[in-house]
Structures are given as structure tokens and as C-alpha cells.
Enzyme design. Structure first.
Site, mmCIF file in Angstrom:
data_model
loop_
_atom_site.group_PDB
_atom_site.id
_atom_site.type_symbol
_atom_site.label_atom_id
_atom_site.label_comp_id
_atom_site.label_asym_id
_atom_site.label_seq_id
_atom_site.Cartn_x
_atom_site.Cartn_y
_atom_site.Cartn_z
ATOM 1 N N GLU A 1 0.855 -1.199 0.000
ATOM 2 C CA GLU A 1 0.000 0.000 0.000
ATOM 3 C C GLU A 1 0.883 1.239 0.000
ATOM 4 O O GLU A 1 1.908 1.267 0.700
ATOM 5 C CB GLU A 1 -0.919 -0.014 1.230
ATOM 6 C CG GLU A 1 -1.900 -1.180 1.167
ATOM 7 C CD GLU A 1 -2.784 -1.329 2.398
ATOM 8 O OE1 GLU A 1 -2.675 -0.500 3.322
ATOM 9 O OE2 GLU A 1 -3.589 -2.276 2.420
ATOM 10 N N HIS B 1 -7.769 1.324 1.589
ATOM 11 C CA HIS B 1 -7.686 0.871 2.995
ATOM 12 C C HIS B 1 -8.445 1.836 3.930
ATOM 13 O O HIS B 1 -7.862 2.428 4.841
ATOM 14 C CB HIS B 1 -6.222 0.752 3.446
ATOM 15 C CG HIS B 1 -6.074 -0.127 4.659
ATOM 16 N ND1 HIS B 1 -4.960 -0.889 4.895
ATOM 17 C CD2 HIS B 1 -6.906 -0.363 5.720
ATOM 18 C CE1 HIS B 1 -5.100 -1.550 6.032
ATOM 19 N NE2 HIS B 1 -6.277 -1.243 6.554
HETATM 20 N N1 LIG Z 1 -9.953 -2.681 6.042
HETATM 21 C C1 LIG Z 1 -9.761 -2.109 7.197
HETATM 22 O O1 LIG Z 1 -9.606 -0.911 7.286
HETATM 23 C C2 LIG Z 1 -9.752 -2.937 8.410
HETATM 24 C C3 LIG Z 1 -9.286 -4.229 8.387
HETATM 25 N N2 LIG Z 1 -9.301 -4.991 9.502
HETATM 26 C C4 LIG Z 1 -8.803 -6.357 9.392
HETATM 27 O O2 LIG Z 1 -9.863 -7.237 9.665
HETATM 28 C C5 LIG Z 1 -9.341 -8.355 10.365
HETATM 29 C C6 LIG Z 1 -10.412 -8.972 11.183
HETATM 30 O O3 LIG Z 1 -10.730 -8.128 12.266
HETATM 31 P P1 LIG Z 1 -11.473 -8.689 13.556
HETATM 32 O O4 LIG Z 1 -12.706 -9.403 13.166
HETATM 33 O O5 LIG Z 1 -11.598 -7.583 14.481
HETATM 34 O O6 LIG Z 1 -10.406 -9.755 14.067
HETATM 35 P P2 LIG Z 1 -10.636 -10.995 14.975
HETATM 36 O O7 LIG Z 1 -9.315 -11.414 15.480
HETATM 37 O O8 LIG Z 1 -11.735 -10.731 15.943
HETATM 38 O O9 LIG Z 1 -11.157 -12.110 13.954
HETATM 39 C C7 LIG Z 1 -10.378 -12.820 13.056
HETATM 40 C C8 LIG Z 1 -10.965 -14.209 12.964
HETATM 41 O O10 LIG Z 1 -10.365 -14.880 11.872
HETATM 42 C C9 LIG Z 1 -10.159 -16.230 12.240
HETATM 43 N N3 LIG Z 1 -9.155 -16.808 11.347
HETATM 44 C C10 LIG Z 1 -7.832 -16.537 11.300
HETATM 45 N N4 LIG Z 1 -7.261 -17.208 10.303
HETATM 46 C C11 LIG Z 1 -8.231 -17.914 9.694
HETATM 47 C C12 LIG Z 1 -8.269 -18.783 8.578
HETATM 48 N N5 LIG Z 1 -7.154 -19.080 7.924
HETATM 49 N N6 LIG Z 1 -9.434 -19.310 8.249
HETATM 50 C C13 LIG Z 1 -10.567 -19.038 8.945
HETATM 51 N N7 LIG Z 1 -10.600 -18.230 9.998
HETATM 52 C C14 LIG Z 1 -9.451 -17.671 10.365
HETATM 53 C C15 LIG Z 1 -9.762 -16.143 13.688
HETATM 54 O O11 LIG Z 1 -9.926 -17.368 14.362
HETATM 55 C C16 LIG Z 1 -10.698 -15.058 14.186
HETATM 56 O O12 LIG Z 1 -11.905 -15.600 14.655
HETATM 57 C C17 LIG Z 1 -8.216 -7.694 11.228
HETATM 58 O O13 LIG Z 1 -7.235 -8.604 11.584
HETATM 59 C C18 LIG Z 1 -7.689 -6.645 10.349
HETATM 60 O O14 LIG Z 1 -6.593 -7.204 9.693
HETATM 61 C C19 LIG Z 1 -9.784 -4.512 10.672
HETATM 62 C C20 LIG Z 1 -10.248 -3.241 10.760
HETATM 63 C C21 LIG Z 1 -10.224 -2.335 9.649
HETATM 64 O O1 LIG Z 2 -7.825 -1.625 12.098
HETATM 65 C C1 LIG Z 2 -7.181 -2.206 11.222
HETATM 66 O O2 LIG Z 2 -6.617 -3.272 11.384
HETATM 67 C C2 LIG Z 2 -7.105 -1.616 9.912
HETATM 68 O O3 LIG Z 2 -6.773 -2.245 8.969
HETATM 69 C C3 LIG Z 2 -7.341 -0.164 9.788
HETATM 70 O O4 LIG Z 2 -6.081 0.341 9.561
HETATM 71 P P1 LIG Z 2 -5.781 1.908 9.471
HETATM 72 O O5 LIG Z 2 -5.923 2.441 10.875
HETATM 73 O O6 LIG Z 2 -6.789 2.488 8.552
HETATM 74 O O7 LIG Z 2 -4.378 1.979 8.980
#
Ligand SMILES: NC(=O)C1=CN([C@@H]2O[C@H](COP(=O)(O)OP(=O)(O)OC[C@H]3O[C@@H](n4cnc5c(N)ncnc54)[C@H](O)[C@@H]3O)[C@@H](O)[C@H]2O)C=CC1
Ligand SMILES: O=C(O)C(=O)COP(=O)(O)O
Length: 633
Positions: A494, A517
Site C-alpha cells: 500500500e 484501505h
Molecule cells: N480494512 C480495514 O480498514 C480494516 C481491516 N481490519 C482487518 O480485519 C481483520 C479482522 O478483524 P477482527 O474481526 O476484528 O479480528 P478478529 O481477530 O476478531 O477475527 C479474526 C478471525 O479470523 C479467524 N481466522 C484466522 N485465520 C483464519 C483462517 N485461515 N481461516 C478461517 N478463519 C481464520 C480467527 O480465528 C478469528 O476468529 C483484522 O485482523 C484486520 O486485519 C480490521 C479493521 C479495519
Molecule cells: O484496524 C485495522 O486493522 C485496519 O486495517 C485499519 O487500519 P488503518 O488504521 O486504517 O491503517
């Protein structure tokens, strides 16, 4: 802990804007004019005169005369003023009250303010009236304040100098104040040092003359090895905030007294290695890579705040080995990602990205081809954590049938159906959305094989982490027409700043929604994060609490009873025993002890009696396998 206190020099402390946060006369005007329509105007004029006097722009006597002439105050206003000022004592003075009580006879308040309001305020700190040197008001027979006693030396230009001279102090004299007249005592050769006190106001003309600048009274005590209420002055804690967290984060950290430096955008490894020296707290978002090399250069780092959810960008194990606690905001932007994913599903199902692009190019393409309602369709959620499971609930509400796959056992919400394998999910879902975390094993979790397993015409979303998807394989599945559309918010690489161009095989493909993102980039989420993460970091620094740390053993500590010794060590047998041996050898009374370990480290918190020799601290530091040691009191 500081060594034995050195003999205290005489301290000459200014009152207005130093001992208290405010100027007494400004406040008196505010009280006296409470019901006057002229209040704002006159208080403003008085403040301007105060400032001009303090910065040396206007002769002091003239400034005082003009201010009193504007002030319609009476004797009855004075108790109200005292009450107000008692609530506005400078924070660092307030917390070091016992210092003043400990040294009666060494601290003078020398002020051009007025004895009538200064005496009762400083009296609460054990400073007796004979150590208050200040002006006195004059009153008429109806108790109006008419002016000041002209015989008082402090009412004249150069009054503080003359006053100090008359004290005939022998031994070192230090002056602490925010105004030019405070500096003049040093200039006249009557004081050995002038400390510009900037906790409430920093006047450049005064700061420029200072021997030392004091952002707080703690700093004065620390520099002079005097007893203080904090183990370490907060103004010495440097915070480096990268990637533009909401300004509230810097505001809260500054309010706490820390020095906060902001770097917009991210820093690459070399740049961060250069900037991290001396930094106690680092704040980042998803982009900054905190590698072993960065941590090697981080000689003072205590904690890292990830102002986001994901922490895959941080070498958490290396942080543990260096005793650096990491905190994130695990729920603050969950809802924002869910809303984005839902919107994307609806838009892709109607081919809006493609139609929108055509419209902008001047093409009217009205047709129902390839457009469908989501009601009754199957949504496959991969990763049923905080985001995946919340999306499950919201998606059901608009009629999607939810299927999910998670490698961990997860509570099944609503009518969602759990799939035992990823293949089982892929075979039936009309829409597949990724919400797994960015652990290394998830790199290329989705490649040619997984896309091939998806139903023809299915939609695909990645709002999780870029490296989880093999982007060329996704692009191929879209180009071949096997997939009908995709929404992608995260990418293996990114751009570091908004000025860097975005490159991807996905650019230009029809019915592909690309976003930079922004899954968590909403006002609500950013504000929540900016309050949540600083709170965790400050709690860790102030109490040792590691509740919700992503790498440290989580300990929720009771309120601190006395001195708290916090010992972080490599998790090898016998360290706790050694700590207790040292404490026993110094006859220290343990009031409470808490230990938690994980694979790499042990974290022991010991609350002890305040009575111990400073040598104890050195002995505890010297214990083998110690990574970091801190004392709180
Ligand atoms: N696009 C964005 O701006 C954002 C992206 N994210 C991403 O979203 C992801 C998920 O966030 P949360 O739900 O809060 O995390 P979380 O940790 O609560 O959930 C992740 C889940 O994925 C499962 N998991 C891990 N590897 C796996 C696999 N290979 N197959 C199936 N399940 C698997 C875990 O067991 C867990 O239940 C974060 O790690 C972050 O990377 C989060 C916030 C903002
Ligand atoms: O909360 C996360 O993991 C995100 O991916 C969001 O990331 P950012 O704070 O937008 O760089």
C-alpha cells in the site's frame, strides 16, 4: 527513586500562572463582572494588560494601575476568588503538596498579585503568611477595591528585585516563574538560576532568558533530586505518533503531560530506526512495520499503541523480548468495516462500480443484466471474529443466508450456518467475504485454487489484509469471468502516503470496487480509537495494568497501595524467588504481589511498603534475566 535529597536552595515561586494555572486579577474581574453586559470586553482588556506586563512590553506598575482601574471588585468577591483559585492550583504543584509541607521556611511566594487571595491558597500547602510577599489592596468605606498600597515595594517597577534584596537570603536562590519580572531577579544577580515555568503559559521572551525550562514542577524536583510524588516526570515521556491518528489522541497524551511528536504518513524501517531513539511510546496504524531492527534501536520504548485492530505489522514476539507492551483498539472500528462490506455487497450485486464508471464516461447503459437482489443469497464469511460475526447479524437483517468458516470454535449467531471446511463454504456461497487476521500463515490463503472453488458468477470481498489474497490470481479469476465482481480495500503493498501512486493488477477491471484501505476510516471509529488506545497506554505507564495488551500477560491490578515495583523478565525458573529474596534481605514488607507469565516473559508486580533503601532498586535491576524494571509511587 531520587537519591538522598540535596539541601534545598531557597525557592522563589511566582503565584499567578505559576503556582496557579490562572492570573488572579483576571479571575477577580470575571467574578466581579458576573452579571455585567460589559464582562467579556473588560475581562479581555484586563487580560491584554496582564500579558503586556508579563512579557515586559508594558511597565509593571503601569499595567497594574490600569488593570485595577478597570476592575469593579469589592471585598465580598475575594472569598469567591480564593475558592476558584484553590481549584486552579497547577497540576504538578498540587500533586507535590507534600514537598512544600516538608520544607517550611525554604519556599517564598514573591508575587505582584495580592496577599488577600494568595495567602489562603498557598497556606493549604504549608506556606506561612510571612513567606508570602505580595501587594495589598486598598478599599473605600463601602468595601470597593480602589487600588493597591503604593508603599508596598512590589507595586513598583523592579519591585520583585527590591523585595528579594530585602530578604537577605544566604545560600543558593532559585526563581521559578512565567513572567519577565521573575527573570529580572536573576538578571539583577540576586538569584542563581531562573527556571521558566511553562506548564500553564510559555512566553517566548521569558523562555529565551531561562537557565532551564520547566514544563512541570516534577521536572524541577527530578533535576534537583528532590522528593517528588511521581516516579518520573511525565514531560520526559516522548511519544511518536505516525500515520495521522485522530487529533484527540495527541490531545489526550499532551494533557497527560507527555511530549508528543507527530509524523504524518508512515515511516519506512530506516526512517523509523532513526526516529525511535529516546521514544517511550510509539503510536502507529496498519502501515508502519515495527521490525526487530526498529526495536533494537528503540532504547527507551515502553509501549506501542496500534491505533487500529490489526497488529500483524508489529513483531510482537520481539516486543515481548524487549519488554515492550503492545495495545490496540480491538473493537473501535469493527462497525465501520461491517458497514463498508455491506455497502459493497449491495453495490456489486447491482454492478454499480461498472455502471458508475460508464456514466462518468458519458455512457447510459440501462439493463438488468448481471444485477440481482441479495435477499435469499448465500453469504460466506471467512473469519468469524469481531467483524465477521457482526457482519453476520447485520447481513441476516437484510435477508442474506449466512455461512461461515473459522479455524477457531466460534459462537454461531442468529441463523448462521457453520461450515467445517473452507471448501464447503466456497462451494455454496454467492458472495465470499474475508475477515481473517493477518497472521503469517494466512498469506495467500486465497489463490487460484480457492477462486476456482468459488461458484461461477460469485462476488468476492477482501477488507481484511492484503497479503491474504494472491492478487494476480484474483485478477485472473475476474478477467476470465469466473467471478462477477470484487471489492478490495487492502493490498499486499500500500502506498506510504497519499502522494504515492497506486499500482495493482486490479486497476481498470469492470465491476471491481477499489478503496484505499478505508474500512476503519470513519469519524466515529477514528475518534473511538483515539480515546481507547491512549487510555490503555497511560494506564500501563501509570499503574502497570496490562489488561487488553495483545502481547503481554494480561494483569488487571487493584489500586496501588504504596510503591509498586514492576519487573519484566525472561520466563526462566527462579526469577520470582530471586525478587523475593532481595526484598526479604532488605526487610521490605510486601503488601501484594501479582505474577503472570507467557511463553517468553514473566511480569511480576509487587506492592511494597514505602520504607526501603534506594539500594534495593539497584539490586532488583541487577537480577539475572531482567528485561525491564520500573518503580511507581
Ligand atoms: N480494512 C480495514 O480498514 C480494516 C481491516 N481490519 C482487518 O480485519 C481483520 C479482522 O478483524 P477482527 O474481526 O476484528 O479480528 P478478529 O481477530 O476478531 O477475527 C479474526 C478471525 O479470523 C479467524 N481466522 C484466522 N485465520 C483464519 C483462517 N485461515 N481461516 C478461517 N478463519 C481464520 C480467527 O480465528 C478469528 O476468529 C483484522 O485482523 C484486520 O486485519 C480490521 C479493521 C479495519
Ligand atoms: O484496524 C485495522 O486493522 C485496519 O486495517 C485499519 O487500519 P488503518 O488504521 O486504517 O491503517
Amino acid at each position: 527513586m531520587p537519591d538522598q535529597p540535596t539541601p534545598l536552595p531557597y525557592l522563589i515561586i511566582d503565584f499567578d500562572s505559576t503556582f496557579t494555572q490562572v492570573e488572579g486579577l483576571d479571575e477577580l474581574a470575571d467574578i466581579a463582572l458576573e452579571n455585567s453586559p460589559e464582562r467579556e470586553k473588560i475581562v479581555g482588556q484586563i487580560r491584554a494588560l496582564t500579558d503586556r506586563g508579563m512579557s515586559g512590553e508594558l511597565g509593571f506598575a503601569e499595567s497594574l494601575k490600569q488593570r485595577l482601574a478597570l476592575l469593579p471588585a469589592r471585598r465580598e468577591h475575594l472569598p469567591l476568588l480564593v475558592e476558584r483559585l484553590q481549584g486552579k492550583v497547577s497540576e504538578s504543584i498540587r500533586r507535590n503538596r507534600s514537598f512544600f509541607e516538608q520544607f517550611p521556611g525554604r519556599v517564598y511566594i514573591v508575587s505582584s498579585g495580592f496577599r488577600e487571595f494568595i495567602e489562603p491558597v498557598v497556606g493549604e500547602f504549608g506556606i506561612a503568611p510571612e513567606f508570602v510577599l505580595a501587594n495589598t489592596f486598598t478599599f473605600d468605606k463601602d468595601d470597593h477595591i480602589t487600588g493597591f498600597d503604593p508603599d508596598n515595594v512590589l507595586s513598583r517597577d523592579g519591585g520583585k528585585i527590591e523585595q528579594l534584596r530585602r530578604l537577605h537570603l544566604t545560600g543558593p536562590v532559585y526563581v521559578l516563574g512565567d513572567g519577565y519580572t521573575d527573570y529580572q531577579m536573576r538578571e539583577a544577580g540576586l538569584a542563581d538560576r531562573f527556571y521558566a515555568f511553562t506548564e500553564n503559559v510559555a512566553r517566548p521572551a521569558v523562555v529565551a532568558q531561562a537557565d532551564k525550562v520547566l514544563p512541570s514542577f516534577d521536572e524541577f524536583l527530578y533535576q534537583n533530586k528532590l522528593p517528588m510524588s511521581l516516579s518520573y516526570p511525565k514531560n520526559r515521556i516522548k511519544v511518536l505518533l505516525l500515520e495521522n491518528p485522530d487529533p484527540r489522541a495527541a490531545e489526550l497524551l499532551r494533557q497527560e503531560g507527555y511530549q508528543v511528536e507527530l509524523v504524518p504518513g508512515g515511516l519506512d524501517e530506516d526512517e523509523l530506526v532513526e526516529r525511535i531513539e529516546g521514544v517511550s511510546l510509539l503510536g502507529i496504524r496498519s502501515k508502519t512495520q515495527v521490525t526487530a531492527r526498529v526495536l533494537e534501536a528503540a532504547n527507551r520504548l515502553i509501549g506501542i499503541g496500534a491505533f487500529c485492530i490489526g497488529t500483524n505489522q508489529i513483531d510482537l514476539t520481539e516486543c515481548l523480548k524487549k519488554g515492550v507492551a503492545v495495545f490496540n483498539a480491538p473493537f473501535s472500528n469493527t462497525r465501520s468495516v461491517v458497514e463498508l462490506a455491506l455497502g459493497e455487497i449491495l453495490l456489486l450485486a447491482r454492478r454499480v462500480p461498472e455502471k458508475n464508471a460508464l456514466m462518468h464516461a458519458g455512457k447510459w447503459d440501462k439493463s438488468a443484466g448481471g444485477a440481482f437482489e441479495v435477499r435469499g443469497k448465500k453469504l460466506g464469511i471467512v473469519g468469524y471474529g469481531n467483524i465477521g460475526s457482526q457482519l453476520s447479524v447485520v447481513a441476516e437483517a437484510i435477508g442474506l443466508q449466512v455461512f461461515y468458516f473459522d479455524i477457531a470454535e466460534k459462537l454461531q449467531l442468529g441463523n448462521a450456518t457453520r461450515c467445517r471446511t473452507l471448501a464447503e463454504l466456497l462451494a455454496q456461497a454467492d458472495i465470499v467475504t474475508l475477515h481473517v487476521d493477518g497472521r503469517p500463515e494466512n498469506t495467500n490463503l486465497f489463490g487460484a485454487e480457492e477462486f476456482a472453488r468459488m461458484k461461477p458468477g460469485a462476488l468476492f470481498l477482501n477488507n481484511a489484509r492484503g497479503p491474504v489474497v494472491d492478487v494476480p490470481a484474483l485478477a485472473a479469476a475476474l478477467r476470465s469471468g469466473h467471478l462477477d465482481g470484487a471489492a478490495v480495500d487492502v493490498f499486499p503493498y500500500e502506498p506510504k502516503t497519499n502522494d504515492e501512486p497506486f499500482e495493482s493488477e486490479l486497476r481498470g477491471l469492470p465491476n471491481v470496487l477499489l478503496t484505499p484501505h478505508i474500512g476503519g476510516s470513519t469519524a466515529e471509529a477514528q475518534r473511538n480509537i483515539a480515546e481507547f488506545v491512549p487510555e490503555r497506554l497511560m494506564q500501563y505507564i501509570n499503574t502497570g495494568n496490562t489488561q487488553q495488551s495483545v502481547n503481554f500477560p494480561n494483569i488487571q491490578l487493584p489500586e496501588q497501595a504504596a510503591h509498586r515495583l514492576m519487573h519484566i523478565h525472561h520466563n526462566v525458573p527462579g526469577v520470582l524467588a530471586q525478587i523475593n529474596q532481595v526484598l526479604a534481605a532488605h526487610s521490605v514488607n510486601i503488601l501484594g504481589q501479582y505474577l503472570k507469565t507467557n511463553e517468553h516473559i514473566g511480569y511480576v508486580i509487587t506492592d511494597v511498603d514505602k520504607q526501603y533503601e534506594p539500594a534495593l532498586i539497584e539490586k532488583l535491576r541487577e537480577i539475572e534475566h531482567t528485561i525491564k524494571f520500573r518503580v511507581l509511587y
